[in-house]
Design a protein around this motif. Structure first.
Motif, PDB file in Angstrom:
ATOM      1  N   ARG A 139       0.817  -1.202   0.000  1.00 46.92           N
ATOM      2  CA  ARG A 139       0.000   0.000   0.000  1.00 46.92           C
ATOM      3  C   ARG A 139       0.855   1.257   0.000  1.00 46.92           C
ATOM      4  O   ARG A 139       0.628   2.178  -0.791  1.00 46.92           O
ATOM      5  CB  ARG A 139      -0.941  -0.001   1.215  1.00 46.92           C
ATOM      6  CG  ARG A 139      -1.914   1.171   1.256  1.00 46.92           C
ATOM      7  CD  ARG A 139      -2.832   1.069   2.475  1.00 46.92           C
ATOM      8  NE  ARG A 139      -3.848   2.097   2.475  1.00 46.92           N
ATOM      9  CZ  ARG A 139      -3.655   3.350   2.891  1.00 46.92           C
ATOM     10  NH1 ARG A 139      -2.463   3.711   3.353  1.00 46.92           N
ATOM     11  NH2 ARG A 139      -4.631   4.233   2.866  1.00 46.92           N
TER      12      ARG A 139
ATOM     13  N   LEU B  86       2.702   1.768  -3.234  1.00 52.92           N
ATOM     14  CA  LEU B  86       1.838   2.306  -4.280  1.00 52.92           C
ATOM     15  C   LEU B  86       1.648   3.812  -4.115  1.00 52.92           C
ATOM     16  O   LEU B  86       1.659   4.566  -5.094  1.00 52.92           O
ATOM     17  CB  LEU B  86       0.480   1.599  -4.250  1.00 52.92           C
ATOM     18  CG  LEU B  86       0.481   0.138  -4.706  1.00 52.92           C
ATOM     19  CD1 LEU B  86      -0.850  -0.522  -4.364  1.00 52.92           C
ATOM     20  CD2 LEU B  86       0.767   0.029  -6.201  1.00 52.92           C
TER      21      LEU B  86
ATOM     22  N   LEU C 207      -3.560   3.341 -13.000  1.00 52.69           N
ATOM     23  CA  LEU C 207      -3.134   2.218 -12.175  1.00 52.69           C
ATOM     24  C   LEU C 207      -2.168   1.309 -12.934  1.00 52.69           C
ATOM     25  O   LEU C 207      -1.260   0.726 -12.333  1.00 52.69           O
ATOM     26  CB  LEU C 207      -4.357   1.414 -11.719  1.00 52.69           C
ATOM     27  CG  LEU C 207      -5.263   2.076 -10.680  1.00 52.69           C
ATOM     28  CD1 LEU C 207      -6.347   1.113 -10.238  1.00 52.69           C
ATOM     29  CD2 LEU C 207      -4.469   2.554  -9.479  1.00 52.69           C
TER      30      LEU C 207
ATOM     31  N   LEU D 186       1.098   2.957 -12.714  1.00 50.38           N
ATOM     32  CA  LEU D 186       1.559   2.880 -11.329  1.00 50.38           C
ATOM     33  C   LEU D 186       2.127   1.503 -11.031  1.00 50.38           C
ATOM     34  O   LEU D 186       3.173   1.384 -10.381  1.00 50.38           O
ATOM     35  CB  LEU D 186       0.403   3.181 -10.374  1.00 50.38           C
ATOM     36  CG  LEU D 186       0.707   3.049  -8.881  1.00 50.38           C
ATOM     37  CD1 LEU D 186       1.846   3.971  -8.475  1.00 50.38           C
ATOM     38  CD2 LEU D 186      -0.542   3.350  -8.056  1.00 50.38           C
ATOM     39  N   ALA D 187       1.461   0.458 -11.501  1.00 52.15           N
ATOM     40  CA  ALA D 187       1.955  -0.898 -11.283  1.00 52.15           C
ATOM     41  C   ALA D 187       3.345  -1.065 -11.887  1.00 52.15           C
ATOM     42  O   ALA D 187       4.242  -1.660 -11.276  1.00 52.15           O
ATOM     43  CB  ALA D 187       0.978  -1.906 -11.881  1.00 52.15           C
TER      44      ALA D 187
ATOM     45  N   PRO E 256      -2.341  -3.310  -7.590  1.00 51.48           N
ATOM     46  CA  PRO E 256      -2.887  -2.113  -6.937  1.00 51.48           C
ATOM     47  C   PRO E 256      -4.316  -2.284  -6.443  1.00 51.48           C
ATOM     48  O   PRO E 256      -4.722  -1.652  -5.460  1.00 51.48           O
ATOM     49  CB  PRO E 256      -2.811  -1.048  -8.042  1.00 51.48           C
ATOM     50  CG  PRO E 256      -1.684  -1.498  -8.903  1.00 51.48           C
ATOM     51  CD  PRO E 256      -1.797  -2.998  -8.919  1.00 51.48           C
ATOM     52  N   TYR E 257      -5.084  -3.164  -7.114  1.00 50.99           N
ATOM     53  CA  TYR E 257      -6.485  -3.337  -6.738  1.00 50.99           C
ATOM     54  C   TYR E 257      -6.656  -4.074  -5.406  1.00 50.99           C
ATOM     55  O   TYR E 257      -7.763  -4.129  -4.874  1.00 50.99           O
ATOM     56  CB  TYR E 257      -7.223  -4.091  -7.849  1.00 50.99           C
ATOM     57  CG  TYR E 257      -7.345  -3.283  -9.121  1.00 50.99           C
ATOM     58  CD1 TYR E 257      -8.348  -2.327  -9.272  1.00 50.99           C
ATOM     59  CD2 TYR E 257      -6.447  -3.462 -10.171  1.00 50.99           C
ATOM     60  CE1 TYR E 257      -8.458  -1.576 -10.442  1.00 50.99           C
ATOM     61  CE2 TYR E 257      -6.541  -2.717 -11.343  1.00 50.99           C
ATOM     62  CZ  TYR E 257      -7.543  -1.774 -11.464  1.00 50.99           C
ATOM     63  OH  TYR E 257      -7.645  -1.017 -12.610  1.00 50.99           O
TER      64      TYR E 257
ATOM     65  N   LYS F 238      -8.091   4.519  -9.455  1.00 50.69           N
ATOM     66  CA  LYS F 238      -7.106   5.583  -9.298  1.00 50.69           C
ATOM     67  C   LYS F 238      -7.654   6.734  -8.458  1.00 50.69           C
ATOM     68  O   LYS F 238      -6.907   7.427  -7.778  1.00 50.69           O
ATOM     69  CB  LYS F 238      -6.621   6.092 -10.653  1.00 50.69           C
ATOM     70  CG  LYS F 238      -7.552   7.039 -11.378  1.00 50.69           C
ATOM     71  CD  LYS F 238      -6.845   7.627 -12.592  1.00 50.69           C
ATOM     72  CE  LYS F 238      -7.679   8.717 -13.241  1.00 50.69           C
ATOM     73  NZ  LYS F 238      -6.970   9.351 -14.376  1.00 50.69           N
TER      74      LYS F 238
ATOM     75  N   ILE G 276      -6.809   6.238  -4.881  1.00 50.32           N
ATOM     76  CA  ILE G 276      -5.424   6.586  -4.565  1.00 50.32           C
ATOM     77  C   ILE G 276      -5.277   8.096  -4.451  1.00 50.32           C
ATOM     78  O   ILE G 276      -4.644   8.609  -3.515  1.00 50.32           O
ATOM     79  CB  ILE G 276      -4.457   6.037  -5.638  1.00 50.32           C
ATOM     80  CG1 ILE G 276      -4.440   4.512  -5.587  1.00 50.32           C
ATOM     81  CG2 ILE G 276      -3.052   6.597  -5.429  1.00 50.32           C
ATOM     82  CD1 ILE G 276      -3.489   3.881  -6.569  1.00 50.32           C
TER      83      ILE G 276
END
Length: 209
Positions: A13, A16, A34, A37-38, A48-49, A55, A58
């Motif tokens: 978390r 991320l 996302l 981001l990954a 990320p999920y 998003k 986040i």
């Protein structure tokens, strides 16, 4: 071609969130996704999920974290100041400038259209629903003290005075971060520090009881 190696993060978390800050710095919020981001963090596109629905979740989290950090910064400025309420307010202004300089990506999310939309879609209202995130409330409390001490009009609307003070310092923060205060000061034979000192001097003279 070998597949790109994916890494395990003991605190995915936070990884991320840190990655989101870097990605926003590099590409801006409009390009933020996302999937990107990954790749930034080095995890699968599905990873990320596990912590964020989308998003917007986040961005809302970054917005809240930014306000939390700013609130603590402002409270620390008050705690370190031994003067009157007006001295505390000016100390908060300088602390705000430093926060903005050190956390430009957070500031961008906190006061952006995208960040506000993300917070609304997530049902979050920074600065109003939880004290930990109420950065504006710290300023408002100090402005109320200024009114009680006579440094500001005691009959004026406290919220409006606080918003005016906030907007003034926020504008300075943006100008400073973009290098405009330094550049314009140098053209006039000065420097950023002396210009900011003069600006805060004007504020003090205007608010003096």
């Amino acid at each position: 071609m070998p597949k790109k190696r994916r890494y395990h993060h003991p605190d995915l978390r936070q990884a991320l969130l840190d990655g989101a800050v870097r990605l926003i710095k590099e590409e801006g919020m409009r390009e933020f996704s996302l999937r990107k981001l990954a790749s930034q963090v080095g995890v699968s596109h599905a990873a990320p999920y596990r912590h964020f629905e989308n998003k917007e979740a986040i961005l809302a989290t970054l917005m809240l974290e930014g306000h939390k950090r700013l609130r603590l910064t402002l409270l620390d400025a008050v705690a370190r100041c031994r003067g009157k309420a007006i001295d505390k307010l000016l100390a908060q202004g300088r602390a705000y400038l430093e926060f903005a300089r050190k956390n430009p990506e957070y500031l961008r999310v906190m006061f952006s259209r995208e960040g506000m939309a993300a917070a609304r879609s997530a049902g979050e209202k920074p600065g109003s629903h939880q004290e930990d995130y109420d950065s504006f409330g710290v300023v408002e409390a100090t402005v109320a003290e200024c009114q009680a001490e006579g440094a500001m009009d005691p009959h004026a609307n406290t919220g409006a005075l606080s918003m005016h003070s906030w907007a003034e310092v926020h504008g300075l923060a943006l100008l400073r971060n973009d290098g405009l205060i330094a550049g314009m000061s140098e053209v006039r034979g000065g420097n950023e520090a002396s210009t900011l000192d003069a600006i805060f001097g004007v504020m003090r003279a205007r608010w003096r009881a």
